[in-house]
Scaffold this motif. Structure first.
Motif, PDB file in Angstrom:
ATOM      1  N   PRO A  97       0.786  -1.236   0.000  1.00 62.27           N
ATOM      2  CA  PRO A  97       0.000   0.000   0.000  1.00 62.27           C
ATOM      3  C   PRO A  97       0.815   1.283   0.000  1.00 62.27           C
ATOM      4  O   PRO A  97       2.012   1.302   0.321  1.00 62.27           O
ATOM      5  CB  PRO A  97      -0.796  -0.122   1.303  1.00 62.27           C
ATOM      6  CG  PRO A  97       0.120  -0.887   2.212  1.00 62.27           C
ATOM      7  CD  PRO A  97       0.807  -1.892   1.316  1.00 62.27           C
ATOM      8  N   ARG A 100      -1.250   6.197   4.317  1.00 59.42           N
ATOM      9  CA  ARG A 100      -2.129   7.361   4.325  1.00 59.42           C
ATOM     10  C   ARG A 100      -1.365   8.659   4.572  1.00 59.42           C
ATOM     11  O   ARG A 100      -1.610   9.671   3.905  1.00 59.42           O
ATOM     12  CB  ARG A 100      -3.208   7.174   5.390  1.00 59.42           C
ATOM     13  CG  ARG A 100      -4.310   8.222   5.362  1.00 59.42           C
ATOM     14  CD  ARG A 100      -5.243   8.054   6.550  1.00 59.42           C
ATOM     15  NE  ARG A 100      -4.560   8.404   7.789  1.00 59.42           N
ATOM     16  CZ  ARG A 100      -4.461   9.657   8.245  1.00 59.42           C
ATOM     17  NH1 ARG A 100      -5.002  10.651   7.562  1.00 59.42           N
ATOM     18  NH2 ARG A 100      -3.849   9.903   9.371  1.00 59.42           N
ATOM     19  N   GLU A 122      -7.297   5.295  -5.302  1.00 61.88           N
ATOM     20  CA  GLU A 122      -7.562   3.899  -5.662  1.00 61.88           C
ATOM     21  C   GLU A 122      -7.322   3.029  -4.435  1.00 61.88           C
ATOM     22  O   GLU A 122      -6.191   2.892  -3.967  1.00 61.88           O
ATOM     23  CB  GLU A 122      -6.641   3.453  -6.795  1.00 61.88           C
ATOM     24  CG  GLU A 122      -6.811   2.005  -7.224  1.00 61.88           C
ATOM     25  CD  GLU A 122      -8.089   1.774  -7.991  1.00 61.88           C
ATOM     26  OE1 GLU A 122      -8.836   0.848  -7.596  1.00 61.88           O
ATOM     27  OE2 GLU A 122      -8.352   2.496  -8.966  1.00 61.88           O
ATOM     28  N   ARG A 123      -8.405   2.477  -3.893  1.00 64.31           N
ATOM     29  CA  ARG A 123      -8.291   1.544  -2.771  1.00 64.31           C
ATOM     30  C   ARG A 123      -8.450   0.119  -3.288  1.00 64.31           C
ATOM     31  O   ARG A 123      -8.791  -0.102  -4.451  1.00 64.31           O
ATOM     32  CB  ARG A 123      -9.333   1.871  -1.699  1.00 64.31           C
ATOM     33  CG  ARG A 123      -9.048   3.176  -0.953  1.00 64.31           C
ATOM     34  CD  ARG A 123     -10.046   3.420   0.164  1.00 64.31           C
ATOM     35  NE  ARG A 123      -9.749   4.632   0.921  1.00 64.31           N
ATOM     36  CZ  ARG A 123      -9.015   4.664   2.024  1.00 64.31           C
ATOM     37  NH1 ARG A 123      -8.517   3.539   2.512  1.00 64.31           N
ATOM     38  NH2 ARG A 123      -8.799   5.807   2.652  1.00 64.31           N
ATOM     39  N   SER A 124      -8.232  -0.840  -2.416  1.00 65.07           N
ATOM     40  CA  SER A 124      -8.245  -2.238  -2.836  1.00 65.07           C
ATOM     41  C   SER A 124      -9.607  -2.681  -3.354  1.00 65.07           C
ATOM     42  O   SER A 124      -9.697  -3.647  -4.108  1.00 65.07           O
ATOM     43  CB  SER A 124      -7.808  -3.145  -1.683  1.00 65.07           C
ATOM     44  OG  SER A 124      -8.657  -2.971  -0.557  1.00 65.07           O
ATOM     45  N   LEU A 151      -8.909  10.384   2.131  1.00 65.07           N
ATOM     46  CA  LEU A 151      -7.762   9.740   2.753  1.00 65.07           C
ATOM     47  C   LEU A 151      -7.828   9.736   4.279  1.00 65.07           C
ATOM     48  O   LEU A 151      -6.956   9.147   4.933  1.00 65.07           O
ATOM     49  CB  LEU A 151      -6.469  10.436   2.320  1.00 65.07           C
ATOM     50  CG  LEU A 151      -6.067  10.252   0.852  1.00 65.07           C
ATOM     51  CD1 LEU A 151      -4.967  11.235   0.479  1.00 65.07           C
ATOM     52  CD2 LEU A 151      -5.620   8.817   0.592  1.00 65.07           C
ATOM     53  N   PHE A 163     -13.464   2.616   5.782  1.00 64.47           N
ATOM     54  CA  PHE A 163     -12.559   2.115   4.763  1.00 64.47           C
ATOM     55  C   PHE A 163     -11.239   1.611   5.361  1.00 64.47           C
ATOM     56  O   PHE A 163     -10.286   1.382   4.640  1.00 64.47           O
ATOM     57  CB  PHE A 163     -12.220   3.229   3.759  1.00 64.47           C
ATOM     58  CG  PHE A 163     -13.305   3.472   2.746  1.00 64.47           C
ATOM     59  CD1 PHE A 163     -14.124   2.457   2.311  1.00 64.47           C
ATOM     60  CD2 PHE A 163     -13.482   4.731   2.213  1.00 64.47           C
ATOM     61  CE1 PHE A 163     -15.114   2.673   1.366  1.00 64.47           C
ATOM     62  CE2 PHE A 163     -14.464   4.969   1.265  1.00 64.47           C
ATOM     63  CZ  PHE A 163     -15.284   3.938   0.838  1.00 64.47           C
ATOM     64  N   GLN A 166      -9.511  -1.208   3.739  1.00 61.99           N
ATOM     65  CA  GLN A 166      -9.273  -1.080   2.309  1.00 61.99           C
ATOM     66  C   GLN A 166      -8.022  -0.228   2.090  1.00 61.99           C
ATOM     67  O   GLN A 166      -8.106   1.001   2.002  1.00 61.99           O
ATOM     68  CB  GLN A 166     -10.466  -0.442   1.604  1.00 61.99           C
ATOM     69  CG  GLN A 166     -11.741  -1.248   1.673  1.00 61.99           C
ATOM     70  CD  GLN A 166     -12.864  -0.604   0.887  1.00 61.99           C
ATOM     71  OE1 GLN A 166     -12.639   0.099  -0.096  1.00 61.99           O
ATOM     72  NE2 GLN A 166     -14.091  -0.824   1.310  1.00 61.99           N
ATOM     73  N   PRO A 167      -6.850  -0.827   2.017  1.00 63.91           N
ATOM     74  CA  PRO A 167      -5.627  -0.041   1.853  1.00 63.91           C
ATOM     75  C   PRO A 167      -5.628   0.769   0.563  1.00 63.91           C
ATOM     76  O   PRO A 167      -6.265   0.400  -0.426  1.00 63.91           O
ATOM     77  CB  PRO A 167      -4.528  -1.107   1.838  1.00 63.91           C
ATOM     78  CG  PRO A 167      -5.220  -2.384   1.493  1.00 63.91           C
ATOM     79  CD  PRO A 167      -6.592  -2.273   2.053  1.00 63.91           C
ATOM     80  N   VAL A 168      -4.909   1.883   0.595  1.00 64.20           N
ATOM     81  CA  VAL A 168      -4.735   2.711  -0.602  1.00 64.20           C
ATOM     82  C   VAL A 168      -3.679   2.051  -1.487  1.00 64.20           C
ATOM     83  O   VAL A 168      -2.539   1.839  -1.061  1.00 64.20           O
ATOM     84  CB  VAL A 168      -4.303   4.142  -0.224  1.00 64.20           C
ATOM     85  CG1 VAL A 168      -4.015   4.954  -1.489  1.00 64.20           C
ATOM     86  CG2 VAL A 168      -5.381   4.823   0.608  1.00 64.20           C
TER      87      VAL A 168
END
Length: 290
Positions: A97, A100, A122-124, A151, A163, A166-168
Protein backbone atom coordinates in the motif's frame (compact mmCIF):
# COMPACT_ATOMS: atom_id res chain seq x y z
CA UNK A 1 6.88 -5.07 -38.30
CA UNK A 2 8.92 -8.05 -37.24
CA UNK A 3 10.87 -8.12 -33.96
CA UNK A 4 14.28 -6.52 -34.28
CA UNK A 5 17.49 -6.48 -32.28
CA UNK A 6 21.08 -5.47 -32.75
CA UNK A 7 22.46 -7.25 -35.84
CA UNK A 8 25.00 -9.25 -33.82
CA UNK A 9 22.42 -10.57 -31.35
CA UNK A 10 22.17 -14.35 -31.26
CA UNK A 11 18.83 -16.15 -30.90
CA UNK A 12 17.59 -15.95 -27.33
CA UNK A 13 17.26 -19.01 -25.11
CA UNK A 14 13.76 -19.75 -23.90
CA UNK A 15 12.94 -17.68 -20.82
CA UNK A 16 11.29 -19.10 -17.73
CA UNK A 17 8.91 -16.17 -17.52
CA UNK A 18 7.33 -13.53 -19.76
CA UNK A 19 6.25 -10.28 -18.08
CA UNK A 20 4.04 -8.09 -20.24
CA UNK A 21 2.29 -4.79 -19.82
CA UNK A 22 -1.28 -4.60 -21.15
CA UNK A 23 -2.46 -1.24 -22.52
CA UNK A 24 -0.41 -0.18 -25.51
CA UNK A 25 1.56 -3.44 -25.33
CA UNK A 26 -0.36 -6.72 -25.27
CA UNK A 27 -3.80 -5.25 -25.98
CA UNK A 28 -5.09 -3.84 -29.22
CA UNK A 29 -6.18 -0.19 -29.27
CA UNK A 30 -9.79 -1.30 -28.62
CA UNK A 31 -8.53 -3.08 -25.44
CA UNK A 32 -9.11 -6.53 -26.93
CA UNK A 33 -6.67 -9.46 -27.06
CA UNK A 34 -6.10 -10.67 -30.61
CA UNK A 35 -6.52 -14.32 -31.51
CA UNK A 36 -2.86 -14.41 -32.50
CA UNK A 37 -1.81 -13.17 -29.06
CA UNK A 38 -4.05 -15.65 -27.23
CA UNK A 39 -2.51 -18.45 -29.29
CA UNK A 40 1.04 -17.21 -28.65
CA UNK A 41 0.48 -17.02 -24.87
CA UNK A 42 -0.94 -20.54 -24.85
CA UNK A 43 2.03 -21.81 -26.87
CA UNK A 44 4.45 -20.18 -24.43
CA UNK A 45 2.82 -21.95 -21.52
CA UNK A 46 2.82 -25.25 -23.37
CA UNK A 47 6.59 -24.76 -23.71
CA UNK A 48 6.87 -24.33 -19.93
CA UNK A 49 7.12 -20.52 -19.84
CA UNK A 50 5.14 -18.69 -17.17
CA UNK A 51 3.30 -15.50 -18.13
CA UNK A 52 2.69 -12.57 -15.79
CA UNK A 53 0.50 -9.64 -16.74
CA UNK A 54 2.07 -6.50 -15.23
CA UNK A 55 -0.13 -3.42 -15.46
CA UNK A 56 -1.16 -0.12 -13.99
CA UNK A 57 -4.78 -1.30 -14.10
CA UNK A 58 -6.67 -2.14 -10.92
CA UNK A 59 -7.78 -5.72 -10.31
CA UNK A 60 -11.38 -4.95 -11.27
CA UNK A 61 -10.27 -4.02 -14.81
CA UNK A 62 -8.60 -7.36 -15.53
CA UNK A 63 -11.60 -8.94 -17.25
CA UNK A 64 -9.99 -7.96 -20.53
CA UNK A 65 -7.46 -10.79 -20.11
CA UNK A 66 -9.06 -13.07 -17.50
CA UNK A 67 -11.29 -14.63 -20.17
CA UNK A 68 -8.20 -15.61 -22.18
CA UNK A 69 -5.88 -17.00 -19.51
CA UNK A 70 -4.92 -20.62 -19.48
CA UNK A 71 -2.25 -21.46 -16.92
CA UNK A 72 -1.19 -17.80 -16.73
CA UNK A 73 -3.43 -16.57 -13.96
CA UNK A 74 -1.20 -14.11 -12.13
CA UNK A 75 -1.42 -10.36 -12.62
CA UNK A 76 0.59 -7.61 -10.98
CA UNK A 77 -1.80 -4.66 -10.85
CA UNK A 78 -1.80 -0.99 -9.89
CA UNK A 79 1.88 -0.63 -10.86
CA UNK A 80 2.95 -3.27 -8.38
CA UNK A 81 0.67 -2.39 -5.46
CA UNK A 82 -1.43 -5.57 -5.80
CA UNK A 83 -0.88 -9.13 -6.96
CA UNK A 84 -4.06 -10.73 -8.31
CA UNK A 85 -5.03 -14.35 -8.93
CA UNK A 86 -7.17 -14.29 -12.07
CA UNK A 87 -8.15 -17.93 -11.60
CA UNK A 88 -9.77 -17.05 -8.27
CA UNK A 89 -12.12 -14.33 -9.43
CA UNK A 90 -9.49 -11.61 -9.44
CA UNK A 91 -8.72 -12.08 -5.76
CA UNK A 92 -5.95 -9.85 -4.42
CA UNK A 93 -3.33 -12.09 -2.84
CA UNK A 94 -0.70 -9.45 -1.99
CA UNK A 95 -0.91 -5.71 -1.26
CA UNK A 96 1.88 -3.13 -1.09
CA UNK A 97 0.00 0.00 0.00
CA UNK A 98 0.61 3.72 -0.13
CA UNK A 99 0.53 4.79 3.50
CA UNK A 100 -2.13 7.36 4.33
CA UNK A 101 0.31 9.87 5.82
CA UNK A 102 2.49 9.75 2.72
CA UNK A 103 -0.54 10.14 0.44
CA UNK A 104 -1.66 13.19 2.44
CA UNK A 105 1.83 14.71 2.15
CA UNK A 106 1.78 14.21 -1.62
CA UNK A 107 -1.64 15.87 -1.92
CA UNK A 108 -0.44 18.85 0.12
CA UNK A 109 2.73 19.22 -1.95
CA UNK A 110 1.06 18.93 -5.35
CA UNK A 111 -1.66 21.40 -4.43
CA UNK A 112 1.11 23.88 -3.60
CA UNK A 113 3.41 23.33 -6.62
CA UNK A 114 0.73 22.60 -9.24
CA UNK A 115 -2.44 24.62 -8.58
CA UNK A 116 -5.40 23.12 -10.44
CA UNK A 117 -4.43 19.51 -9.73
CA UNK A 118 -7.23 17.05 -8.89
CA UNK A 119 -7.01 13.62 -7.30
CA UNK A 120 -8.50 10.15 -7.25
CA UNK A 121 -7.82 7.54 -4.57
CA UNK A 122 -7.56 3.90 -5.66
CA UNK A 123 -8.29 1.54 -2.77
CA UNK A 124 -8.25 -2.24 -2.84
CA UNK A 125 -12.02 -2.40 -3.39
CA UNK A 126 -12.66 0.60 -5.64
CA UNK A 127 -11.84 4.13 -6.64
CA UNK A 128 -12.98 7.47 -5.20
CA UNK A 129 -12.36 10.90 -6.65
CA UNK A 130 -12.61 14.64 -6.31
CA UNK A 131 -15.39 16.56 -8.10
CA UNK A 132 -12.89 18.14 -10.53
CA UNK A 133 -11.26 14.82 -11.47
CA UNK A 134 -11.91 13.95 -15.15
CA UNK A 135 -14.88 11.60 -15.76
CA UNK A 136 -13.90 8.05 -16.67
CA UNK A 137 -15.15 4.56 -15.82
CA UNK A 138 -17.28 5.68 -12.90
CA UNK A 139 -17.72 3.18 -10.10
CA UNK A 140 -21.30 3.37 -8.78
CA UNK A 141 -19.95 2.84 -5.26
CA UNK A 142 -17.41 5.67 -5.54
CA UNK A 143 -17.38 8.60 -3.17
CA UNK A 144 -16.89 12.10 -4.52
CA UNK A 145 -15.09 14.36 -2.05
CA UNK A 146 -11.81 16.27 -1.53
CA UNK A 147 -8.79 13.99 -1.39
CA UNK A 148 -8.12 15.00 2.20
CA UNK A 149 -11.48 13.53 3.19
CA UNK A 150 -11.07 10.45 1.00
CA UNK A 151 -7.76 9.74 2.75
CA UNK A 152 -8.89 10.48 6.29
CA UNK A 153 -9.00 7.71 8.88
CA UNK A 154 -12.66 8.47 9.55
CA UNK A 155 -13.92 8.16 5.94
CA UNK A 156 -16.79 5.68 5.40
CA UNK A 157 -18.65 4.32 2.40
CA UNK A 158 -22.24 5.10 1.43
CA UNK A 159 -23.51 2.67 4.05
CA UNK A 160 -21.43 4.16 6.83
CA UNK A 161 -18.84 1.37 6.83
CA UNK A 162 -15.22 2.49 7.43
CA UNK A 163 -12.56 2.12 4.76
CA UNK A 164 -9.94 1.12 7.33
CA UNK A 165 -9.71 -2.40 5.86
CA UNK A 166 -9.27 -1.08 2.31
CA UNK A 167 -5.63 -0.04 1.85
CA UNK A 168 -4.73 2.71 -0.60
CA UNK A 169 -3.12 1.11 -3.65
CA UNK A 170 -2.31 4.33 -5.44
CA UNK A 171 -3.12 8.00 -5.70
CA UNK A 172 -3.89 9.52 -9.10
CA UNK A 173 -3.15 13.18 -9.81
CA UNK A 174 -4.44 14.96 -12.91
CA UNK A 175 -3.59 18.40 -14.20
CA UNK A 176 -5.56 20.02 -17.04
CA UNK A 177 -2.72 22.09 -18.56
CA UNK A 178 0.66 20.70 -17.49
CA UNK A 179 2.92 18.90 -19.96
CA UNK A 180 2.81 15.22 -18.86
CA UNK A 181 6.57 14.71 -18.53
CA UNK A 182 7.10 18.11 -16.89
CA UNK A 183 4.32 17.35 -14.39
CA UNK A 184 6.03 14.06 -13.51
CA UNK A 185 9.36 15.82 -12.97
CA UNK A 186 7.71 18.51 -10.85
CA UNK A 187 6.03 15.94 -8.61
CA UNK A 188 9.20 13.92 -8.15
CA UNK A 189 11.16 17.03 -7.25
CA UNK A 190 8.60 18.05 -4.65
CA UNK A 191 7.56 14.80 -2.99
CA UNK A 192 9.94 11.96 -3.89
CA UNK A 193 10.56 11.23 -0.21
CA UNK A 194 6.91 10.26 0.26
CA UNK A 195 6.02 8.10 -2.74
CA UNK A 196 6.89 6.57 -6.09
CA UNK A 197 5.76 8.61 -9.11
CA UNK A 198 5.22 7.41 -12.67
CA UNK A 199 2.86 7.83 -15.62
CA UNK A 200 1.33 5.72 -18.38
CA UNK A 201 -1.29 8.07 -19.84
CA UNK A 202 -0.77 10.50 -22.75
CA UNK A 203 -2.34 13.16 -20.52
CA UNK A 204 -0.89 14.83 -17.41
CA UNK A 205 -2.02 11.98 -15.15
CA UNK A 206 0.40 10.77 -12.49
CA UNK A 207 0.21 7.37 -10.80
CA UNK A 208 1.53 7.52 -7.25
CA UNK A 209 2.48 4.42 -5.24
CA UNK A 210 4.16 3.66 -1.93
CA UNK A 211 7.89 4.19 -1.64
CA UNK A 212 9.73 1.40 -3.41
CA UNK A 213 6.56 0.04 -5.02
CA UNK A 214 6.78 -0.46 -8.77
CA UNK A 215 6.10 -3.03 -11.43
CA UNK A 216 9.76 -4.01 -11.21
CA UNK A 217 10.01 -4.46 -7.45
CA UNK A 218 6.84 -6.56 -7.20
CA UNK A 219 7.83 -8.61 -10.23
CA UNK A 220 11.22 -9.21 -8.59
CA UNK A 221 9.50 -10.42 -5.40
CA UNK A 222 7.20 -12.77 -7.31
CA UNK A 223 10.09 -14.16 -9.34
CA UNK A 224 12.26 -14.66 -6.24
CA UNK A 225 9.44 -16.67 -4.66
CA UNK A 226 9.58 -18.97 -7.70
CA UNK A 227 13.36 -19.16 -7.93
CA UNK A 228 13.40 -17.22 -11.21
CA UNK A 229 16.39 -14.94 -11.83
CA UNK A 230 16.23 -11.66 -13.83
CA UNK A 231 18.19 -13.18 -16.73
CA UNK A 232 15.42 -15.78 -17.10
CA UNK A 233 12.76 -13.11 -17.70
CA UNK A 234 11.67 -11.33 -20.90
CA UNK A 235 9.62 -8.16 -20.43
CA UNK A 236 7.51 -6.00 -22.75
CA UNK A 237 6.34 -2.42 -22.26
CA UNK A 238 5.58 0.93 -23.82
CA UNK A 239 5.37 3.70 -21.21
CA UNK A 240 7.46 5.28 -18.42
CA UNK A 241 5.79 3.11 -15.76
CA UNK A 242 7.43 0.12 -17.52
CA UNK A 243 10.99 1.48 -17.45
CA UNK A 244 12.11 -0.09 -14.17
CA UNK A 245 10.65 -3.47 -15.13
CA UNK A 246 12.36 -3.34 -18.52
CA UNK A 247 15.66 -2.48 -16.83
CA UNK A 248 15.28 -5.31 -14.28
CA UNK A 249 14.49 -8.09 -16.74
CA UNK A 250 17.35 -9.85 -18.46
CA UNK A 251 15.80 -9.20 -21.89
CA UNK A 252 13.38 -6.40 -22.66
CA UNK A 253 11.42 -5.23 -25.67
CA UNK A 254 9.90 -1.82 -26.31
CA UNK A 255 6.88 -1.66 -28.54
CA UNK A 256 7.18 0.35 -31.76
CA UNK A 257 4.52 2.68 -30.37
CA UNK A 258 6.41 3.19 -27.09
CA UNK A 259 7.23 6.48 -25.38
CA UNK A 260 10.57 7.87 -26.70
CA UNK A 261 12.21 7.32 -23.30
CA UNK A 262 11.26 3.64 -23.40
CA UNK A 263 12.55 3.21 -26.95
CA UNK A 264 15.84 4.83 -25.95
CA UNK A 265 16.24 2.63 -22.88
CA UNK A 266 15.83 -0.74 -24.63
CA UNK A 267 18.13 -2.54 -27.04
CA UNK A 268 15.34 -4.64 -28.52
CA UNK A 269 12.19 -3.34 -30.21
CA UNK A 270 9.20 -5.17 -31.62
CA UNK A 271 6.11 -4.27 -33.62
CA UNK A 272 3.40 -2.07 -32.17
CA UNK A 273 0.50 -3.36 -30.10
CA UNK A 274 -1.62 -3.07 -33.26
CA UNK A 275 0.83 -5.39 -35.02
CA UNK A 276 0.82 -8.06 -32.27
CA UNK A 277 4.41 -7.22 -31.38
CA UNK A 278 4.42 -9.35 -28.22
CA UNK A 279 3.04 -12.36 -30.09
CA UNK A 280 5.64 -11.93 -32.82
CA UNK A 281 8.50 -12.14 -30.31
CA UNK A 282 6.99 -15.18 -28.58
CA UNK A 283 6.57 -16.92 -31.91
CA UNK A 284 10.21 -16.16 -32.70
CA UNK A 285 11.35 -17.48 -29.33
CA UNK A 286 9.54 -20.76 -29.82
CA UNK A 287 11.01 -21.26 -33.30
CA UNK A 288 14.52 -20.01 -32.46
CA UNK A 289 14.22 -16.81 -34.48
CA UNK A 290 14.31 -14.20 -31.68
Amino acid sequence: MSPSARPEAAPLPLPRLIATDLDGTLLQDDKSVSARTVEALAAAEKAGIEVFFVTGRPARWMGVVSDHVHGHGLAICANGAAVVDLHRGGRIVKVRPLERTDAMAVVETLRRVAPGVSFAVERSQGIHYEPAYPPFYLDPAALTAPAEKLLSEAVTDGEGKPFADQPVLKLLAHHPTQDPDEFLALARAGAAEHAQFTRSSPTALLEISGLGVSKASTLAQCCAERGIAPHEVIAFGDMPNDLEMLAWAGTSYAMANAHPEVLAATDRHTGSNREDGVAAVIEGLLTGRS
